[in-house]
Design an enzyme around this catalytic site. Structure first.
Site, mmCIF file in Angstrom:
data_model
loop_
_atom_site.group_PDB
_atom_site.id
_atom_site.type_symbol
_atom_site.label_atom_id
_atom_site.label_comp_id
_atom_site.label_asym_id
_atom_site.label_seq_id
_atom_site.Cartn_x
_atom_site.Cartn_y
_atom_site.Cartn_z
ATOM 1 N N MET A 71 54.211 41.910 32.512
ATOM 2 C CA MET A 71 53.346 42.688 31.624
ATOM 3 C C MET A 71 54.161 43.890 31.135
ATOM 4 O O MET A 71 55.075 44.365 31.825
ATOM 5 C CB MET A 71 52.099 43.186 32.372
ATOM 6 C CG MET A 71 51.117 42.088 32.735
ATOM 7 S SD MET A 71 49.698 42.722 33.665
ATOM 8 C CE MET A 71 48.848 43.712 32.435
ATOM 9 N N ASP A 72 53.835 44.377 29.951
ATOM 10 C CA ASP A 72 54.386 45.646 29.444
ATOM 11 C C ASP A 72 55.896 45.603 29.183
ATOM 12 O O ASP A 72 56.553 46.638 29.228
ATOM 13 C CB ASP A 72 54.058 46.764 30.454
ATOM 14 C CG ASP A 72 54.112 48.135 29.824
ATOM 15 O OD1 ASP A 72 53.991 48.237 28.594
ATOM 16 O OD2 ASP A 72 54.310 49.122 30.563
ATOM 17 N N VAL B 252 42.092 35.247 36.291
ATOM 18 C CA VAL B 252 42.064 35.926 34.986
ATOM 19 C C VAL B 252 41.134 37.141 35.030
ATOM 20 O O VAL B 252 39.923 37.002 35.208
ATOM 21 C CB VAL B 252 41.600 34.957 33.877
ATOM 22 C CG1 VAL B 252 41.523 35.683 32.531
ATOM 23 C CG2 VAL B 252 42.558 33.764 33.778
ATOM 24 N N VAL B 253 41.720 38.312 34.901
ATOM 25 C CA VAL B 253 40.952 39.549 34.698
ATOM 26 C C VAL B 253 41.763 40.378 33.700
ATOM 27 O O VAL B 253 42.856 40.867 34.023
ATOM 28 C CB VAL B 253 40.758 40.359 36.005
ATOM 29 C CG1 VAL B 253 39.992 41.653 35.710
ATOM 30 C CG2 VAL B 253 40.020 39.541 37.058
ATOM 31 N N VAL B 254 41.243 40.499 32.494
ATOM 32 C CA VAL B 254 41.961 41.230 31.447
ATOM 33 C C VAL B 254 42.084 42.694 31.860
ATOM 34 O O VAL B 254 41.148 43.276 32.408
ATOM 35 C CB VAL B 254 41.199 41.100 30.104
ATOM 36 C CG1 VAL B 254 41.823 41.980 29.027
ATOM 37 C CG2 VAL B 254 41.170 39.639 29.666
ATOM 38 N N ASP C 78 50.369 34.254 21.239
ATOM 39 C CA ASP C 78 50.478 35.298 22.272
ATOM 40 C C ASP C 78 49.510 34.995 23.416
ATOM 41 O O ASP C 78 48.579 34.219 23.271
ATOM 42 C CB ASP C 78 50.176 36.669 21.642
ATOM 43 C CG ASP C 78 50.737 37.814 22.485
ATOM 44 O OD1 ASP C 78 51.634 37.574 23.324
ATOM 45 O OD2 ASP C 78 50.297 38.973 22.299
ATOM 46 N N GLU C 79 49.767 35.633 24.559
ATOM 47 C CA GLU C 79 48.952 35.478 25.779
ATOM 48 C C GLU C 79 48.823 33.991 26.130
ATOM 49 O O GLU C 79 47.744 33.518 26.531
ATOM 50 C CB GLU C 79 47.558 36.117 25.598
ATOM 51 C CG GLU C 79 47.558 37.576 25.135
ATOM 52 C CD GLU C 79 48.072 38.593 26.159
ATOM 53 O OE1 GLU C 79 48.388 38.197 27.305
ATOM 54 O OE2 GLU C 79 48.190 39.777 25.797
ATOM 55 N N TYR D 81 46.773 47.031 36.401
ATOM 56 C CA TYR D 81 47.974 46.304 36.828
ATOM 57 C C TYR D 81 49.145 47.264 36.912
ATOM 58 O O TYR D 81 49.192 48.278 36.215
ATOM 59 C CB TYR D 81 48.293 45.171 35.832
ATOM 60 C CG TYR D 81 47.261 44.065 35.877
ATOM 61 C CD1 TYR D 81 47.382 43.014 36.780
ATOM 62 C CD2 TYR D 81 46.143 44.104 35.043
ATOM 63 C CE1 TYR D 81 46.421 42.018 36.841
ATOM 64 C CE2 TYR D 81 45.175 43.113 35.098
ATOM 65 C CZ TYR D 81 45.323 42.070 35.999
ATOM 66 O OH TYR D 81 44.365 41.089 36.059
HETATM 67 N N1 LIG Z 1 54.969 55.633 23.478
HETATM 68 C C1 LIG Z 1 55.904 54.686 23.484
HETATM 69 N N2 LIG Z 1 57.129 54.935 23.011
HETATM 70 C C2 LIG Z 1 58.082 53.977 23.008
HETATM 71 N N3 LIG Z 1 57.885 52.746 23.479
HETATM 72 C C3 LIG Z 1 56.696 52.461 23.971
HETATM 73 C C4 LIG Z 1 55.631 53.386 23.997
HETATM 74 N N4 LIG Z 1 54.556 52.799 24.557
HETATM 75 C C5 LIG Z 1 54.937 51.542 24.850
HETATM 76 N N5 LIG Z 1 56.228 51.340 24.505
HETATM 77 C C6 LIG Z 1 57.024 50.107 24.636
HETATM 78 O O1 LIG Z 1 56.157 49.022 24.485
HETATM 79 C C7 LIG Z 1 56.373 48.087 25.550
HETATM 80 C C8 LIG Z 1 55.099 47.309 25.766
HETATM 81 O O2 LIG Z 1 54.896 46.523 24.605
HETATM 82 P P1 LIG Z 1 53.841 45.338 24.529
HETATM 83 O O3 LIG Z 1 54.297 44.506 23.384
HETATM 84 O O4 LIG Z 1 52.465 45.870 24.497
HETATM 85 O O5 LIG Z 1 54.119 44.604 25.933
HETATM 86 P P2 LIG Z 1 53.611 43.207 26.497
HETATM 87 O O6 LIG Z 1 53.021 42.420 25.369
HETATM 88 O O7 LIG Z 1 54.844 42.549 27.086
HETATM 89 O O8 LIG Z 1 52.626 43.540 27.569
HETATM 90 C C9 LIG Z 1 56.836 48.944 26.712
HETATM 91 O O9 LIG Z 1 57.653 48.233 27.618
HETATM 92 C C10 LIG Z 1 57.671 50.003 26.008
HETATM 93 O O10 LIG Z 1 58.980 49.513 25.830
HETATM 94 C C1 LIG Z 2 48.982 39.570 36.330
HETATM 95 C C2 LIG Z 2 47.718 39.170 35.659
HETATM 96 C C3 LIG Z 2 47.426 39.598 34.379
HETATM 97 N N1 LIG Z 2 46.276 39.227 33.799
HETATM 98 C C4 LIG Z 2 45.967 39.707 32.442
HETATM 99 C C5 LIG Z 2 46.064 41.182 32.239
HETATM 100 C C6 LIG Z 2 46.350 41.313 30.751
HETATM 101 O O1 LIG Z 2 45.099 41.299 30.069
HETATM 102 C C7 LIG Z 2 47.142 40.040 30.442
HETATM 103 C C8 LIG Z 2 48.625 40.281 30.271
HETATM 104 O O2 LIG Z 2 48.818 40.961 29.054
HETATM 105 P P1 LIG Z 2 50.215 41.668 28.665
HETATM 106 O O3 LIG Z 2 50.111 41.751 27.163
HETATM 107 O O4 LIG Z 2 51.339 40.803 29.129
HETATM 108 O O5 LIG Z 2 50.230 42.997 29.326
HETATM 109 O O6 LIG Z 2 46.933 39.165 31.558
HETATM 110 C C9 LIG Z 2 45.396 38.390 34.445
HETATM 111 O O7 LIG Z 2 44.343 38.019 33.889
HETATM 112 N N2 LIG Z 2 45.663 37.966 35.705
HETATM 113 C C10 LIG Z 2 46.788 38.327 36.335
HETATM 114 O O8 LIG Z 2 46.990 37.923 37.504
#
Ligand SMILES: Nc1ncnc2c1ncn2[C@@H]1O[C@H](COP(=O)(O)OP(=O)(O)O)[C@@H](O)[C@H]1O
Ligand SMILES: Cc1cn([C@H]2C[C@H](O)[C@@H](COP(=O)(O)O)O2)c(=O)[nH]c1=O
Length: 224
Positions: free
Chosen positions: A11-12, A170-172, A86-87, A185
């Site tokens: 994530m993130d 699954v828990v968003v 995505d997702e 998370y």
């Molecule tokens: N305020 C910010 N400034 C710069 N980068 C950021 C900021 N907030 C989030 N990010 C970047 O965005 C990333 C998360 O992007 P996101 O596409 O939402 O992640 P994912 O889809 O993998 O969960 C973080 O790892 C970080 O690199």
């Molecule tokens: C680990 C984990 C995650 N989830 C959910 C939480 C978020 O809604 C998404 C992941 O989104 P991201 O864009 O990659 O941050 O998945 C879940 O439902 N169950 C899990 O164990």
């Protein structure tokens, strides 16, 4: 040659951001695509990134058939060169198979994004099928970090500040610390995932007189 590519990471780590960028780059070169997502934190029919960008998307339900959906678009005269998905961890294995079929039989590129494993380290069914079928599995270069500074490799679920390893798959939820949500998370390195030591637990341990000093060398106090 069309490809099924699975972009994965914790994530993130920037998956949704990359999804938006890839759509932008392909569109900029005159290609026509469809965007899909499921259970995005920002709501239905939207693909959102923590960087603040978002775009309209088709929400994937369990009964959606990607093959039928694309055939319908084509029948209505819409060219489909690629799909952004995505997702994808939340998609069914059958839907992942439909995506592979679109690549092989219709020459459509499929760019899929998702986490591989849940908060118990078990693969999501959709991600498992992706790993089994994708032409390429790419781990994102941007690394999310554990509180200790190591590369984060695992997604921990935290309830009331405490890491849990039982519950619904699954828990968003989000990784933002201190949010009002019951379930949040935190990404951790394997060492701290296995010790169930999220940042709050590490802070508590550091404050406790029972913790041996050498433990603090391995687990510095988180600066969050
Ligand atoms: N305020 C910010 N400034 C710069 N980068 C950021 C900021 N907030 C989030 N990010 C970047 O965005 C990333 C998360 O992007 P996101 O596409 O939402 O992640 P994912 O889809 O993998 O969960 C973080 O790892 C970080 O690199
Ligand atoms: C680990 C984990 C995650 N989830 C959910 C939480 C978020 O809604 C998404 C992941 O989104 P991201 O864009 O990659 O941050 O998945 C879940 O439902 N169950 C899990 O164990």
């Amino acid at each position: 040659m069309a490809e099924l590519v699975f972009f994965s990471g914790t994530m993130d780590c920037g998956k949704s951001t990359l999804a938006l960028q890839m759509d932008h780059n392909h569109q900029a070169r005159g290609r026509s695509g469809l965007i899909y997502t499921k259970l995005d934190r920002a709501g239905t029919d939207v693909l959102s990134s923590r960087l603040g960008l978002s775009t309209a998307a088709h929400e994937v339900s369990d009964d959606l058939d990607f093959w039928d959906a694309v055939v319908e678009q084509a029948t209505n005269g819409l060219r489909v060169d690629y799909l952004i998905c995505d997702e994808v961890q939340f998609y069914t294995p059958a839907q992942v198979e439909q995506l592979a079929k679109l690549v092989d039989e219709m020459g459509i590129d499929v760019f899929a994004f998702g986490i591989t494993a849940d908060f118990r380290t078990q693969l999501f069914p959709g991600s498992r099928r992706m790993i089994e079928l994708a032409d390429q599995v790419q781990v994102l270069q941007v690394q999310a970090l554990c509180w200790c500074g190591r590369r984060a490799t695992h997604n921990a679920r935290v309830v009331g500040g405490v890491m849990v390893v039982e519950g619904e798959q699954v828990v968003v939820g989000d990784t933002k610390p201190g949010s009002e949500a019951l379930v949040e998370y935190e990404v951790l390195c394997r060492r701290h995932f296995m010790r169930r030591m999220n940042s709050a637990a590490a802070r508590n341990a550091a404050a406790s007189p029972d913790v041996l000093p050498f433990d603090l060398d391995v687990c510095p106090v988180p600066q969050l």
